[in-house]
Write a protein that holds these residues in place. Sequence first.
Motif, PDB file in Angstrom:
ATOM      1  N   GLU A   1       0.825  -1.203   0.000  1.00  0.00           N
ATOM      2  CA  GLU A   1       0.000   0.000   0.000  1.00  0.00           C
ATOM      3  C   GLU A   1       0.864   1.260   0.000  1.00  0.00           C
ATOM      4  O   GLU A   1       0.558   2.233  -0.672  1.00  0.00           O
ATOM      5  N   ALA A   2       1.943   1.228   0.747  1.00  0.00           N
ATOM      6  CA  ALA A   2       2.839   2.378   0.802  1.00  0.00           C
ATOM      7  C   ALA A   2       3.529   2.582  -0.534  1.00  0.00           C
ATOM      8  O   ALA A   2       3.680   3.715  -0.995  1.00  0.00           O
ATOM      9  N   GLU A   3       3.940   1.483  -1.172  1.00  0.00           N
ATOM     10  CA  GLU A   3       4.604   1.593  -2.469  1.00  0.00           C
ATOM     11  C   GLU A   3       3.652   2.166  -3.508  1.00  0.00           C
ATOM     12  O   GLU A   3       4.038   3.010  -4.318  1.00  0.00           O
TER      13      GLU A   3
ATOM     14  N   ALA B   1      12.806  12.499  -6.294  1.00  0.00           N
ATOM     15  CA  ALA B   1      13.643  13.176  -5.298  1.00  0.00           C
ATOM     16  C   ALA B   1      12.783  13.986  -4.337  1.00  0.00           C
ATOM     17  O   ALA B   1      13.013  13.965  -3.121  1.00  0.00           O
ATOM     18  N   ALA B   2      11.782  14.674  -4.859  1.00  0.00           N
ATOM     19  CA  ALA B   2      10.904  15.487  -4.016  1.00  0.00           C
ATOM     20  C   ALA B   2      10.092  14.617  -3.058  1.00  0.00           C
ATOM     21  O   ALA B   2       9.971  14.934  -1.878  1.00  0.00           O
ATOM     22  N   VAL B   3       9.570  13.509  -3.544  1.00  0.00           N
ATOM     23  CA  VAL B   3       8.753  12.634  -2.708  1.00  0.00           C
ATOM     24  C   VAL B   3       9.608  11.940  -1.652  1.00  0.00           C
ATOM     25  O   VAL B   3       9.204  11.816  -0.503  1.00  0.00           O
TER      26      VAL B   3
ATOM     27  N   MET C   1       2.000   6.823  -6.693  1.00  0.00           N
ATOM     28  CA  MET C   1       0.958   7.772  -7.094  1.00  0.00           C
ATOM     29  C   MET C   1       1.396   9.201  -6.800  1.00  0.00           C
ATOM     30  O   MET C   1       1.177  10.107  -7.602  1.00  0.00           O
ATOM     31  N   ARG C   2       2.029   9.402  -5.668  1.00  0.00           N
ATOM     32  CA  ARG C   2       2.516  10.752  -5.308  1.00  0.00           C
ATOM     33  C   ARG C   2       3.594  11.205  -6.299  1.00  0.00           C
ATOM     34  O   ARG C   2       3.598  12.356  -6.726  1.00  0.00           O
ATOM     35  N   ILE C   3       4.497  10.300  -6.680  1.00  0.00           N
ATOM     36  CA  ILE C   3       5.525  10.632  -7.673  1.00  0.00           C
ATOM     37  C   ILE C   3       4.868  11.012  -8.987  1.00  0.00           C
ATOM     38  O   ILE C   3       5.244  12.012  -9.623  1.00  0.00           O
TER      39      ILE C   3
ATOM     40  N   GLY D   1       9.288  12.258   2.565  1.00  0.00           N
ATOM     41  CA  GLY D   1       9.251  11.165   3.525  1.00  0.00           C
ATOM     42  C   GLY D   1      10.267  11.315   4.638  1.00  0.00           C
ATOM     43  O   GLY D   1      10.160  10.693   5.671  1.00  0.00           O
ATOM     44  N   GLN D   2      11.268  12.164   4.442  1.00  0.00           N
ATOM     45  CA  GLN D   2      12.301  12.363   5.460  1.00  0.00           C
ATOM     46  C   GLN D   2      12.007  13.574   6.325  1.00  0.00           C
ATOM     47  O   GLN D   2      12.811  13.970   7.137  1.00  0.00           O
TER      48      GLN D   2
END
Length: 88
Positions: A36-38, A72-74, A43-45, A78-79
């Motif tokens: 689900e996270a992947e 890179a932005a996504v 989708m966010r990318i 996450g960090q």
Amino acid sequence: MKQTSGSTARARTAVKPPPMAMKAQGDGHALPEGPEAEASNAMRIHEVAYALYEARGCVDGHALEDWLAAEAAVSTDGQGTRSSAGDH
């Protein structure tokens, strides 16, 4: 007389984790892990890459550049460091 029905002696079954496991962050929030996270990350990318494409005026020929910038932005998001596709 001793009962032999299943009601008195039940076998223990292993408890499975929920389908979407959560990973705790240092700030007290939890992030989804697993498939689900992947899917959510991909989708966010996709959304960020498309925003970069639109910001460029929908000019073709920069798909890989937009995708790599979006990744890179996504990953930075996450960090804990917020980055937006509209910053360019």
